[in-house]
Scaffold this motif. Structure first.
Motif, PDB file in Angstrom:
ATOM      1  N   ILE A 179       0.876  -1.190   0.000  1.00  0.00           N
ATOM      2  CA  ILE A 179       0.000   0.000   0.000  1.00  0.00           C
ATOM      3  C   ILE A 179       0.906   1.230   0.000  1.00  0.00           C
ATOM      4  O   ILE A 179       1.694   1.445   0.927  1.00  0.00           O
ATOM      5  N   ILE A 180       0.797   2.039  -1.031  1.00  0.00           N
ATOM      6  CA  ILE A 180       1.658   3.219  -1.183  1.00  0.00           C
ATOM      7  C   ILE A 180       0.769   4.450  -1.354  1.00  0.00           C
ATOM      8  O   ILE A 180      -0.121   4.468  -2.216  1.00  0.00           O
ATOM      9  N   PRO A 181       0.993   5.532  -0.504  1.00  0.00           N
ATOM     10  CA  PRO A 181       0.260   6.791  -0.725  1.00  0.00           C
ATOM     11  C   PRO A 181       0.622   7.367  -2.085  1.00  0.00           C
ATOM     12  O   PRO A 181       1.774   7.274  -2.554  1.00  0.00           O
ATOM     13  N   TRP A 182      -0.374   7.984  -2.686  1.00  0.00           N
ATOM     14  CA  TRP A 182      -0.169   8.413  -4.078  1.00  0.00           C
ATOM     15  C   TRP A 182      -0.969   9.687  -4.326  1.00  0.00           C
ATOM     16  O   TRP A 182      -2.098   9.851  -3.876  1.00  0.00           O
ATOM     17  N   ALA A 183      -0.350  10.650  -5.009  1.00  0.00           N
ATOM     18  CA  ALA A 183      -1.051  11.886  -5.400  1.00  0.00           C
ATOM     19  C   ALA A 183      -1.638  12.610  -4.185  1.00  0.00           C
ATOM     20  O   ALA A 183      -2.809  12.985  -4.157  1.00  0.00           O
ATOM     21  N   SER A 184      -0.804  12.835  -3.133  1.00  0.00           N
ATOM     22  CA  SER A 184      -1.274  13.527  -1.916  1.00  0.00           C
ATOM     23  C   SER A 184      -1.377  15.028  -2.146  1.00  0.00           C
ATOM     24  O   SER A 184      -0.590  15.610  -2.902  1.00  0.00           O
ATOM     25  N   ASN A 185      -2.348  15.642  -1.470  1.00  0.00           N
ATOM     26  CA  ASN A 185      -2.458  17.107  -1.467  1.00  0.00           C
ATOM     27  C   ASN A 185      -2.816  17.576  -0.058  1.00  0.00           C
ATOM     28  O   ASN A 185      -2.719  16.813   0.905  1.00  0.00           O
ATOM     29  N   SER A 236      -6.361  15.554   0.938  1.00  0.00           N
ATOM     30  CA  SER A 236      -6.612  14.134   0.710  1.00  0.00           C
ATOM     31  C   SER A 236      -5.397  13.491   0.034  1.00  0.00           C
ATOM     32  O   SER A 236      -4.455  14.182  -0.383  1.00  0.00           O
ATOM     33  N   THR A 237      -5.472  12.186  -0.031  1.00  0.00           N
ATOM     34  CA  THR A 237      -4.431  11.425  -0.718  1.00  0.00           C
ATOM     35  C   THR A 237      -5.057  10.211  -1.386  1.00  0.00           C
ATOM     36  O   THR A 237      -6.153   9.773  -1.005  1.00  0.00           O
ATOM     37  N   SER A 238      -4.387   9.651  -2.383  1.00  0.00           N
ATOM     38  CA  SER A 238      -4.800   8.385  -3.006  1.00  0.00           C
ATOM     39  C   SER A 238      -3.800   7.307  -2.608  1.00  0.00           C
ATOM     40  O   SER A 238      -2.668   7.615  -2.173  1.00  0.00           O
ATOM     41  N   PHE A 239      -4.207   6.061  -2.740  1.00  0.00           N
ATOM     42  CA  PHE A 239      -3.321   4.941  -2.421  1.00  0.00           C
ATOM     43  C   PHE A 239      -3.229   4.004  -3.643  1.00  0.00           C
ATOM     44  O   PHE A 239      -4.216   3.780  -4.342  1.00  0.00           O
ATOM     45  N   TYR A 240      -2.056   3.461  -3.873  1.00  0.00           N
ATOM     46  CA  TYR A 240      -1.875   2.437  -4.901  1.00  0.00           C
ATOM     47  C   TYR A 240      -1.675   1.115  -4.180  1.00  0.00           C
ATOM     48  O   TYR A 240      -0.733   0.971  -3.383  1.00  0.00           O
ATOM     49  N   VAL A 241      -2.622   0.174  -4.381  1.00  0.00           N
ATOM     50  CA  VAL A 241      -2.634  -1.113  -3.693  1.00  0.00           C
ATOM     51  C   VAL A 241      -2.258  -2.197  -4.700  1.00  0.00           C
ATOM     52  O   VAL A 241      -2.872  -2.315  -5.772  1.00  0.00           O
ATOM     53  N   THR A 242      -1.261  -3.056  -4.368  1.00  0.00           N
ATOM     54  CA  THR A 242      -0.765  -4.085  -5.294  1.00  0.00           C
ATOM     55  C   THR A 242      -0.619  -5.408  -4.558  1.00  0.00           C
ATOM     56  O   THR A 242      -0.228  -5.435  -3.377  1.00  0.00           O
ATOM     57  N   ASN A 243      -0.927  -6.520  -5.293  1.00  0.00           N
ATOM     58  CA  ASN A 243      -0.678  -7.864  -4.793  1.00  0.00           C
ATOM     59  C   ASN A 243       0.723  -8.245  -5.245  1.00  0.00           C
ATOM     60  O   ASN A 243       0.983  -8.461  -6.429  1.00  0.00           O
ATOM     61  N   VAL A 244       1.659  -8.277  -4.301  1.00  0.00           N
ATOM     62  CA  VAL A 244       3.055  -8.614  -4.637  1.00  0.00           C
ATOM     63  C   VAL A 244       3.355 -10.086  -4.339  1.00  0.00           C
ATOM     64  O   VAL A 244       4.529 -10.490  -4.320  1.00  0.00           O
ATOM     65  N   GLY A 245       2.289 -10.885  -4.136  1.00  0.00           N
ATOM     66  CA  GLY A 245       2.472 -12.307  -3.840  1.00  0.00           C
ATOM     67  C   GLY A 245       2.607 -13.157  -5.091  1.00  0.00           C
ATOM     68  O   GLY A 245       2.688 -12.645  -6.227  1.00  0.00           O
ATOM     69  N   THR A 246       2.524 -14.479  -4.901  1.00  0.00           N
ATOM     70  CA  THR A 246       2.707 -15.436  -6.002  1.00  0.00           C
ATOM     71  C   THR A 246       1.404 -16.052  -6.465  1.00  0.00           C
ATOM     72  O   THR A 246       1.375 -16.846  -7.387  1.00  0.00           O
ATOM     73  N   GLY A 247       0.299 -15.708  -5.802  1.00  0.00           N
ATOM     74  CA  GLY A 247      -0.990 -16.260  -6.169  1.00  0.00           C
ATOM     75  C   GLY A 247      -2.066 -15.204  -6.077  1.00  0.00           C
ATOM     76  O   GLY A 247      -1.802 -14.008  -5.908  1.00  0.00           O
ATOM     77  N   THR A 248      -3.298 -15.684  -6.193  1.00  0.00           N
ATOM     78  CA  THR A 248      -4.429 -14.747  -6.138  1.00  0.00           C
ATOM     79  C   THR A 248      -4.653 -14.291  -4.682  1.00  0.00           C
ATOM     80  O   THR A 248      -4.642 -15.091  -3.747  1.00  0.00           O
TER      81      THR A 248
END
Length: 393
Positions: A356-362, A365-377
């Motif tokens: 979870i990475i904060p993104w486009a903060s002002n 408010s701020t936005s978050f970029y959420v990514t699955n960095v695992g090996t499966g679903t």
């Protein structure tokens, strides 16, 4: 017969002469000097005196109906010349003269007592008041004033309920200091060591007040001031401190503050602030290891907020959230910190695969970029993350 006639003529002559003498006054002297015209009896001598009746006190009081002004010399019980200032039926014997004996009201001893136009001077011949004393006055020389008594004190008024007396012990006539009385009660006491008591007769301090005291101006203590503390260890030491308006320590208090301190302050217990805590410098905790520290002139604040989302993504797949409000607005862009996951529920994958990475903060408010960095679903229906925004007020 001739002899009888001669004796009769001589007797008539004597009676005539005596009548003339009584009419003009009687003179008794050795030179046949006529009496002074203003005197009924004129006695003159250069080597003899005059004796009036001498008698004892009991003999004097035995005189029947003594005339007003009758004079006798009393030989006992304070000898001296006495005259009847009363009436024949009610005599009042008074000693004659201001220096007539031990019973006189005034006995001269040198030239130390002076009377001038109603004023009496002792030690001065120019008294400026009813009584002027040009030296010390000794009251109660015989130590007769007893405990709690104004009998031998310096008193005021007809009822003698106000006065100044020596402080006495109820164990006997032991002088301990000085008392001031009002209403026949001791109000102010100065003991033998110089302690002053108001409302107490046994002061334990230089000023010992029993009751409420009021000071309309300045109280200045050069060492320590204890309020409710008998032996203060600090310049101001109170048992329960309470000040109604403002307190200044090291400075005159500013009218905007109830407590105004100049210099470093130390609080060794908990401190509770029911309003805003405003600092004009850095807010430091434990020697610069503070929660928030600003190197600029802008005050920083911390705002907690949360980010809740769901994810169903394969390995390496993610998404960008919309704008998440901080709940408050900053004057600039804050730093956004992602803290712990507080809640999570799902069917597959591991929480450790989340990135979870904060993104486009002002500023709001701020936005978050959420990514699955695992090996499966990774399939999570609800995830809540605690976050912090730290930035300029």
């Amino acid at each position: 017969m001739k002899n009888h006639i001669s004796a009769f003529l001589i007797a008539l002559s004597i009676l005539y002469t005596q009548n003339q003498a009584f009419t003009q006054g009687v003179a008794i002297n050795a030179g046949n000097i006529p009496p002074d015209p203003s005197a009924m009896l004129d006695v003159q001598s250069t080597d003899k005196g005059i004796l009036i009746p001498r008698m004892t006190l009991s003999q004097r009081d035995g005189i029947i109906n003594p005339a007003n002004g009758l004079i006798i010399y009393q030989t006992d019980n304070t000898p001296g010349f006495y005259f009847n200032s009363g009436t024949p039926s009610t005599p009042s014997w008074q000693m004659v003269g201001s220096n007539a004996g031990a019973g006189s009201q005034w006995i001269n001893n040198g030239s130390g007592i002076h009377y001038s136009d109603g004023n009496v001077g002792i030690g001065t011949d120019n008294p400026v008041s009813m009584l002027s004393v040009n030296a010390g006055i000794n009251v109660d020389q015989s130590d007769s004033n007893g405990f709690g008594s104004l009998a031998s004190a310096l008193t005021f008024g007809q009822n003698k309920r106000v006065g100044i007396a020596s402080n006495r012990s109820n164990q006997g006539n032991v002088q301990k200091g000085l008392d001031l009385y009002t209403g026949s009660l001791r109000r102010l006491s100065i003991d033998s060591t110089g302690n002053v008591g108001i409302g107490t007769t046994s002061p334990q301090y230089r000023l010992d007040v029993s009751g409420t005291a009021r000071f309309n101006n300045i109280i200045y203590a050069t060492y320590r001031l204890g309020i409710g503390i008998p032996d203060p260890t600090y310049p101001l030491h109170t048992s329960t401190g309470y000040f109604n308006t403002r307190v200044g320590i090291g400075t005159i208090p500013n009218s905007s503050y109830a407590l105004d301190l100049s210099g470093s302050s130390r609080f060794q217990g908990n401190m509770r602030v029911t309003g805003n805590l405003t600092t004009e410098g850095n807010l430091l905790v434990q020697n610069n290891r503070g929660i928030v520290r600003s190197n600029s002139g802008t005050q920083y604040k911390i705002v907690p907020f949360s980010f809740t989302f769901s994810i169903n993504a394969g390995a390496g797949v993610g998404f960008e959230s919309g704008a998440i409000s901080y709940g408050e607005t900053f004057s600039g862009t804050p730093r956004v910190i992602v803290a712990q996951i507080t809640t999570a529920s799902g069917t597959s994958g591991y929480l450790g695969w989340l990135n979870i990475i904060p993104w486009a903060s002002n500023s709001s408010s701020t936005s978050f970029y959420v990514t699955n960095v695992g090996t499966g679903t990774l399939n999570l229906s609800t995830v809540t993350v605690a976050c912090l925004a730290i930035g300029p007020q």
